[in-house]
Design a protein around this motif. Structure first.
Motif, PDB file in Angstrom:
ATOM      1  N   ASN A  55     -33.359 -29.684  59.976  1.00 11.40           N
ATOM      2  CA  ASN A  55     -33.143 -29.118  58.639  1.00 11.40           C
ATOM      3  C   ASN A  55     -34.255 -29.548  57.695  1.00 11.40           C
ATOM      4  O   ASN A  55     -34.777 -28.738  56.922  1.00 11.40           O
ATOM      5  CB  ASN A  55     -31.785 -29.545  58.075  1.00 11.40           C
ATOM      6  N   CYS A  56     -34.616 -30.819  57.748  1.00  4.22           N
ATOM      7  CA  CYS A  56     -35.695 -31.310  56.881  1.00  4.22           C
ATOM      8  C   CYS A  56     -37.023 -30.660  57.248  1.00  4.22           C
ATOM      9  O   CYS A  56     -37.795 -30.278  56.367  1.00  4.22           O
ATOM     10  CB  CYS A  56     -35.804 -32.823  56.982  1.00  4.22           C
ATOM     11  N   PRO A  61     -42.071 -27.215  54.492  1.00  2.00           N
ATOM     12  CA  PRO A  61     -43.145 -26.388  53.909  1.00  2.00           C
ATOM     13  C   PRO A  61     -42.766 -25.799  52.548  1.00  2.00           C
ATOM     14  O   PRO A  61     -43.599 -25.735  51.644  1.00  2.00           O
ATOM     15  CB  PRO A  61     -43.351 -25.268  54.939  1.00  2.00           C
ATOM     16  N   ILE A  62     -41.504 -25.414  52.390  1.00  3.58           N
ATOM     17  CA  ILE A  62     -41.050 -24.882  51.101  1.00  3.58           C
ATOM     18  C   ILE A  62     -41.101 -25.983  50.047  1.00  3.58           C
ATOM     19  O   ILE A  62     -41.559 -25.769  48.920  1.00  3.58           O
ATOM     20  CB  ILE A  62     -39.627 -24.303  51.221  1.00  3.58           C
ATOM     21  N   PHE A  63     -40.642 -27.171  50.423  1.00  2.71           N
ATOM     22  CA  PHE A  63     -40.662 -28.307  49.508  1.00  2.71           C
ATOM     23  C   PHE A  63     -42.087 -28.612  49.049  1.00  2.71           C
ATOM     24  O   PHE A  63     -42.345 -28.767  47.857  1.00  2.71           O
ATOM     25  CB  PHE A  63     -40.037 -29.540  50.178  1.00  2.71           C
ATOM     26  N   LEU A  64     -43.025 -28.694  50.003  1.00  3.46           N
ATOM     27  CA  LEU A  64     -44.407 -29.023  49.633  1.00  3.46           C
ATOM     28  C   LEU A  64     -45.026 -27.965  48.734  1.00  3.46           C
ATOM     29  O   LEU A  64     -45.688 -28.285  47.743  1.00  3.46           O
ATOM     30  CB  LEU A  64     -45.267 -29.203  50.884  1.00  3.46           C
ATOM     31  N   THR A  65     -44.805 -26.710  49.086  1.00  6.69           N
ATOM     32  CA  THR A  65     -45.353 -25.625  48.268  1.00  6.69           C
ATOM     33  C   THR A  65     -44.786 -25.675  46.857  1.00  6.69           C
ATOM     34  O   THR A  65     -45.529 -25.625  45.867  1.00  6.69           O
ATOM     35  CB  THR A  65     -45.040 -24.267  48.923  1.00  6.69           C
ATOM     36  N   ALA A  66     -43.465 -25.781  46.759  1.00  5.09           N
ATOM     37  CA  ALA A  66     -42.820 -25.817  45.441  1.00  5.09           C
ATOM     38  C   ALA A  66     -43.219 -27.065  44.660  1.00  5.09           C
ATOM     39  O   ALA A  66     -43.460 -27.004  43.447  1.00  5.09           O
ATOM     40  CB  ALA A  66     -41.306 -25.755  45.607  1.00  5.09           C
ATOM     41  N   HIS A  79     -40.346 -35.362  39.365  1.00  2.00           N
ATOM     42  CA  HIS A  79     -40.161 -34.862  40.727  1.00  2.00           C
ATOM     43  C   HIS A  79     -38.855 -35.430  41.260  1.00  2.00           C
ATOM     44  O   HIS A  79     -38.420 -36.515  40.882  1.00  2.00           O
ATOM     45  CB  HIS A  79     -41.315 -35.264  41.629  1.00  2.00           C
ATOM     46  N   PHE A  80     -38.265 -34.702  42.146  1.00  2.00           N
ATOM     47  CA  PHE A  80     -36.969 -35.095  42.678  1.00  2.00           C
ATOM     48  C   PHE A  80     -37.086 -35.546  44.127  1.00  2.00           C
ATOM     49  O   PHE A  80     -37.859 -35.014  44.891  1.00  2.00           O
ATOM     50  CB  PHE A  80     -35.999 -33.907  42.616  1.00  2.00           C
ATOM     51  N   PHE A  81     -36.264 -36.538  44.468  1.00  2.00           N
ATOM     52  CA  PHE A  81     -36.173 -36.988  45.853  1.00  2.00           C
ATOM     53  C   PHE A  81     -34.736 -36.757  46.288  1.00  2.00           C
ATOM     54  O   PHE A  81     -33.812 -36.811  45.492  1.00  2.00           O
ATOM     55  CB  PHE A  81     -36.483 -38.484  45.958  1.00  2.00           C
ATOM     56  N   PHE A  82     -34.544 -36.518  47.572  1.00  2.00           N
ATOM     57  CA  PHE A  82     -33.189 -36.379  48.070  1.00  2.00           C
ATOM     58  C   PHE A  82     -33.098 -37.003  49.449  1.00  2.00           C
ATOM     59  O   PHE A  82     -34.080 -37.118  50.157  1.00  2.00           O
ATOM     60  CB  PHE A  82     -32.743 -34.920  48.099  1.00  2.00           C
ATOM     61  N   ASP A  83     -31.882 -37.437  49.787  1.00  2.00           N
ATOM     62  CA  ASP A  83     -31.644 -38.107  51.062  1.00  2.00           C
ATOM     63  C   ASP A  83     -31.063 -37.133  52.064  1.00  2.00           C
ATOM     64  O   ASP A  83     -30.453 -36.140  51.710  1.00  2.00           O
ATOM     65  CB  ASP A  83     -30.656 -39.263  50.881  1.00  2.00           C
ATOM     66  N   GLY A  94     -25.602 -32.391  51.076  1.00  2.00           N
ATOM     67  CA  GLY A  94     -27.050 -32.596  51.104  1.00  2.00           C
ATOM     68  C   GLY A  94     -27.813 -31.294  51.163  1.00  2.00           C
ATOM     69  O   GLY A  94     -28.843 -31.131  50.513  1.00  2.00           O
ATOM     70  N   PHE A  95     -27.301 -30.336  51.927  1.00  2.00           N
ATOM     71  CA  PHE A  95     -27.951 -29.030  52.038  1.00  2.00           C
ATOM     72  C   PHE A  95     -27.948 -28.320  50.693  1.00  2.00           C
ATOM     73  O   PHE A  95     -28.977 -27.787  50.262  1.00  2.00           O
ATOM     74  CB  PHE A  95     -27.233 -28.187  53.096  1.00  2.00           C
ATOM     75  N   TYR A  96     -26.801 -28.308  50.001  1.00  2.00           N
ATOM     76  CA  TYR A  96     -26.735 -27.641  48.705  1.00  2.00           C
ATOM     77  C   TYR A  96     -27.587 -28.361  47.666  1.00  2.00           C
ATOM     78  O   TYR A  96     -28.227 -27.718  46.833  1.00  2.00           O
ATOM     79  CB  TYR A  96     -25.289 -27.521  48.222  1.00  2.00           C
ATOM     80  N   LEU A  97     -27.614 -29.675  47.706  1.00  2.43           N
ATOM     81  CA  LEU A  97     -28.476 -30.434  46.797  1.00  2.43           C
ATOM     82  C   LEU A  97     -29.940 -30.069  47.047  1.00  2.43           C
ATOM     83  O   LEU A  97     -30.710 -29.861  46.105  1.00  2.43           O
ATOM     84  CB  LEU A  97     -28.268 -31.937  46.985  1.00  2.43           C
ATOM     85  N   ASN A  98     -30.304 -29.961  48.314  1.00  2.23           N
ATOM     86  CA  ASN A  98     -31.648 -29.549  48.693  1.00  2.23           C
ATOM     87  C   ASN A  98     -31.979 -28.184  48.114  1.00  2.23           C
ATOM     88  O   ASN A  98     -33.047 -27.985  47.544  1.00  2.23           O
ATOM     89  CB  ASN A  98     -31.748 -29.535  50.223  1.00  2.23           C
TER      90      ASN A  98
END
Length: 134
Positions: A55-56, A61-66, A79-83, A94-98
């Motif tokens: 999942n991560c 790639p979406i995370f890095l681009t955004a 910037h936001f971090f998530f576990d 976690g998926f919805y938070l992502n």
């Protein structure tokens, strides 16, 4: 210019270490539960670890681009971090938070690009107008 990118580069490097750590956890879980590559099924604990890492990797790639677009065009200080949650009951949280974080980053990046476009080509800056109001 490099000074402006320090936080983005630091977050990018930390996220790369995080991705490496997740891959290492999958390898450790493979050994512990005797799941030899290329198999991806086995003990439920292994499957949860493997799926969390996948999942991560899928969203990375979406995370890095955004992250880079939002950081470059909007504000590098926020910037936001998530576990990653490995237990089945908290996986959806976690998926919805992502998704919320990625949506915010994409929206902020889009707003920053739009503002830069207006400022560059139409000599109109929303940020300057808002600063005058407040």
């Amino acid at each position: 210019m490099a000074r402006d990118l320090v936080l983005l580069a630091a977050v990018t490097l930390l996220s790369a270490f995080q991705q490496s750590h997740f891959a290492w956890l999958v390898g450790r879980s493979r050994i512990k539960h005797k799941v030899m590559p290329p198999a991806v099924t086995g003990a439920p604990e292994f499957e949860r670890t493997f799926r969390a890492q996948q999942n991560c990797a899928e969203f990375y790639p979406i995370f890095l681009t955004a992250l880079w677009i939002a950081g470059w065009f909007f504000n590098q200080g926020k910037h936001f971090f998530f576990d990653v949650f490995l237990s089945p009951s908290s996986r959806l949280t976690g998926f919805y938070l992502n998704l919320v974080v990625l949506t915010c980053l994409v929206a902020l990046g889009g707003a920053g690009i739009f503002n830069s476009f207006l400022d560059e080509y139409l000599d109109f800056s929303i940020g300057k107008k808002l600063r005058r109001l407040f």
